[in-house]
Enzyme design. Structure first.
Site, PDB file in Angstrom:
ATOM      1  N   HIS A  80     -15.063  56.270  51.881  1.00 45.24           N
ATOM      2  CA  HIS A  80     -13.664  55.833  51.865  1.00 45.24           C
ATOM      3  C   HIS A  80     -12.809  56.939  51.267  1.00 45.24           C
ATOM      4  CE1 HIS A  80     -10.426  52.846  51.606  1.00 45.24           C
ATOM      5  NE2 HIS A  80     -10.111  53.439  50.472  1.00 45.24           N
ATOM      6  N   ASP A 159      -6.534  40.826  49.744  1.00 42.60           N
ATOM      7  CA  ASP A 159      -6.014  42.200  49.653  1.00 42.60           C
ATOM      8  C   ASP A 159      -4.993  42.467  50.747  1.00 42.60           C
ATOM      9  OD1 ASP A 159      -6.088  44.968  48.538  1.00 42.60           O
ATOM     10  OD2 ASP A 159      -6.652  45.399  50.594  1.00 42.60           O
ATOM     11  N   ARG A 166       2.668  44.669  47.817  1.00 45.37           N
ATOM     12  CA  ARG A 166       2.750  45.830  46.905  1.00 45.37           C
ATOM     13  C   ARG A 166       3.505  46.975  47.562  1.00 45.37           C
ATOM     14  NH1 ARG A 166      -3.092  47.335  45.932  1.00 45.37           N
ATOM     15  NH2 ARG A 166      -2.229  49.040  44.721  1.00 45.37           N
ATOM     16  N   SER A 181      -8.494  46.633  44.844  1.00 44.96           N
ATOM     17  CA  SER A 181      -8.202  46.590  46.276  1.00 44.96           C
ATOM     18  C   SER A 181      -9.279  47.349  47.060  1.00 44.96           C
ATOM     19  CB  SER A 181      -6.809  47.196  46.505  1.00 44.96           C
ATOM     20  OG  SER A 181      -6.624  47.582  47.829  1.00 44.96           O
ATOM     21  N   LYS A 185     -12.841  45.549  49.190  1.00 50.04           N
ATOM     22  CA  LYS A 185     -13.062  45.785  50.630  1.00 50.04           C
ATOM     23  C   LYS A 185     -14.393  46.479  50.876  1.00 50.04           C
ATOM     24  CE  LYS A 185      -9.049  47.632  50.918  1.00 50.04           C
ATOM     25  NZ  LYS A 185      -7.719  48.179  51.113  1.00 50.04           N
TER      26      LYS A 185
HETATM   27  N1  URA Z   1      -6.146  52.083  49.318  1.00 54.66           N
HETATM   28  C1  URA Z   1      -6.426  50.780  49.249  1.00 54.66           C
HETATM   29  O1  URA Z   1      -7.209  50.263  50.039  1.00 54.66           O
HETATM   30  N2  URA Z   1      -5.845  50.032  48.295  1.00 54.66           N
HETATM   31  C2  URA Z   1      -4.982  50.545  47.398  1.00 54.66           C
HETATM   32  O2  URA Z   1      -4.481  49.822  46.553  1.00 54.66           O
HETATM   33  C3  URA Z   1      -4.687  51.905  47.486  1.00 54.66           C
HETATM   34  C4  URA Z   1      -5.286  52.670  48.455  1.00 54.66           C
END
Ligand code: URA
Length: 422
Positions: A80, A159, A166, A181, A185
């Site tokens: 990621h 999220d 956000r 967050s 995931k």
């Molecule tokens: N990437 C994400 O998935 N969440 C965040 O809060 C910031 C970057």
């Protein structure tokens, strides 16, 4: 909800039940946007304790489906990136690592703010399917070994909803909110091990090394709690990664790298992250993994795997197009490129159509920028700094040139890879 907001505003620690009441109440539509916004802002200002961050991650993780990949043989490694400009590493890493026998199940996102998204880049390949069902996702993973798709609808719905809020309430930049967050995931999408490319610098979400270290330590601790080994690689985002910015142009640079024709900072980073992924996946030393990674690019296997992944997901590379109007932008002075306003360059690509202004906008996949010069390079007056690829919209040359700081003395070079936290 008012009591919970008050408690956070007064810097008190919330219980698991209070956090769950707020998060799940919002997901279920019982708590309105304005109360959730106030709560998020209180978190942004006063922070969360480690316990609260773990609780928040757990509540988000369990707000929807958790993918089970245990019926697929072999180690599954997810990678990621926290987001940057010109960051096309996922497109390159997935086939490299899969060509060495390690499974890469990847659920990616779209562009956000000035940063590009892997799913938008892949959609510049006509026909490429990015909305796989869970069954299709698993089939690709089993048969090809590398699969990249958008998030399934019910993966961490908390999220999805909170992130969108956000984005428009100035509450993105909070270490505990970012950590929960990302990790909710990653933990929900079923991989055994997680590698995070944590971008730091003027083109990233996280601007300082201090903040990045805090975020990395928190994510590694969350990973440990769930028995998912997590490695954070802190990398430099004070200039675009590689030379191409813009969806189809980034796919093109990825292809050239996989063919062994690109040896820039993008190549260096790809080799580094891929070596970590392979050393984790095969339980071998980093240097041995690096040798395999370089070899799989040089012998063409990584590129073959990329072609296999693209055709298996329905993409037709021959039909991919870049924008027809190409302009060479030249420097108005000579000197060293000592700084690049990376975020502004990302915004320029978005403004010419490479990203969305509103969530329903259509992307112009062919537009973008190809840098002829990078940080630390010398440029002569009237020498080309970059090429811009346009379709319908124009862009002021002055605005592009203002992204570059050109000085007589060359500034000290910052490393591409700062630190690994595990
Ligand atoms: N990437 C994400 O998935 N969440 C965040 O809060 C910031 C970057």
């Amino acid at each position: 909800m008012i009591t919970i907001i008050d408690k956070k505003r007064n810097k008190k620690e919330l219980t698991y039940e209070e956090m769950k009441y707020a998060i799940m109440g919002y997901v279920n539509g019982e708590i309105p946007d304005y109360q959730m916004s106030a709560f998020l802002m209180a978190i942004c200002i006063n922070g969360l304790s480690s316990k609260e961050t773990f609780d928040l991650t757990d509540i988000m993780l369990n707000s929807g489906d958790r993918i089970d990949l245990s019926d697929i043989n072999g180690t599954k490694i997810d990678k990621h990136s926290t987001g940057g400009v010109g960051d096309k590493t996922t497109l390159i890493l997935a086939p490299i690592v899969a060509s060495l026998g390690i499974k890469v199940p990847k659920m990616s996102g779209r562009g956000l703010g000035h940063t590009g998204g892997t799913i938008d880049k892949l959609e510049s390949i006509p026909g490429f399917k990015v909305n796989l069902t869970l069954e299709e996702f698993k089939k690709e993973l089993k048969e090809v070994g590398a699969v990249i798709t958008g998030q399934t609808a019910n993966l961490v719905p908390a999220d999805k909803k909170i992130y969108a809020l956000r984005d428009v309430t100035g509450t993105v930049s909070s270490i505990p909110l970012i950590a929960s967050s990302i990790m909710s995931k990653k933990l929900a999408s079923g991989a055994d091990k997680i590698i995070i490319d944590l971008k730091v610098g003027n083109g990233a979400l996280v601007k300082t090394l201090d903040e990045a270290k805090k975020l990395a330590n928190l994510m590694v601790r969350i990973g440990k709690k769930y028995n998912h080994e997590t490695i954070c690689i802190l990398t430099n985002m004070n200039e675009p990664l590689g030379n191409n910015i813009g969806n189809a142009l980034e796919v093109k640079e990825s292809i050239e790298l996989l063919k062994g024709n690109v040896k820039n900072d993008l190549y260096e980073l790809v080799i580094y992250i891929a070596s970590y992924m392979v050393s984790l996946g095969k339980k071998i030393e980093f240097e041995a993994a690096k040798k395999e990674v370089i070899e799989t690019i040089e012998n063409g296997n990584a590129y073959k795997k990329f072609l296999e992944m693209v055709s298996s997901q329905g993409g037709c590379l021959e039909e991919m197009q870049v924008a027809p109007k190409v302009f060479s932008i030249k420097s108005i002075k000579s000197g060293y490129i000592n700084a690049i306003n990376t975020e502004k360059l990302g915004m320029i690509v978005k403004e010419i159509g490479g990203g969305r202004e509103t969530k329903d906008d259509k992307i112009d996949y062919g537009v973008g920028i190809v840098l002829s010069k990078k940080l630390g390079d010398h440029v002569e007056k009237d020498e080309e700094i970059l090429k811009i690829y346009l379709n319908q919209k124009d862009m002021e040359i002055r605005k592009i040139l203002s992204c570059f700081v050109i000085e007589d003395e060359k500034k000290k070079y910052q490393p591409l890879i700062y630190e690994v936290i595990m």
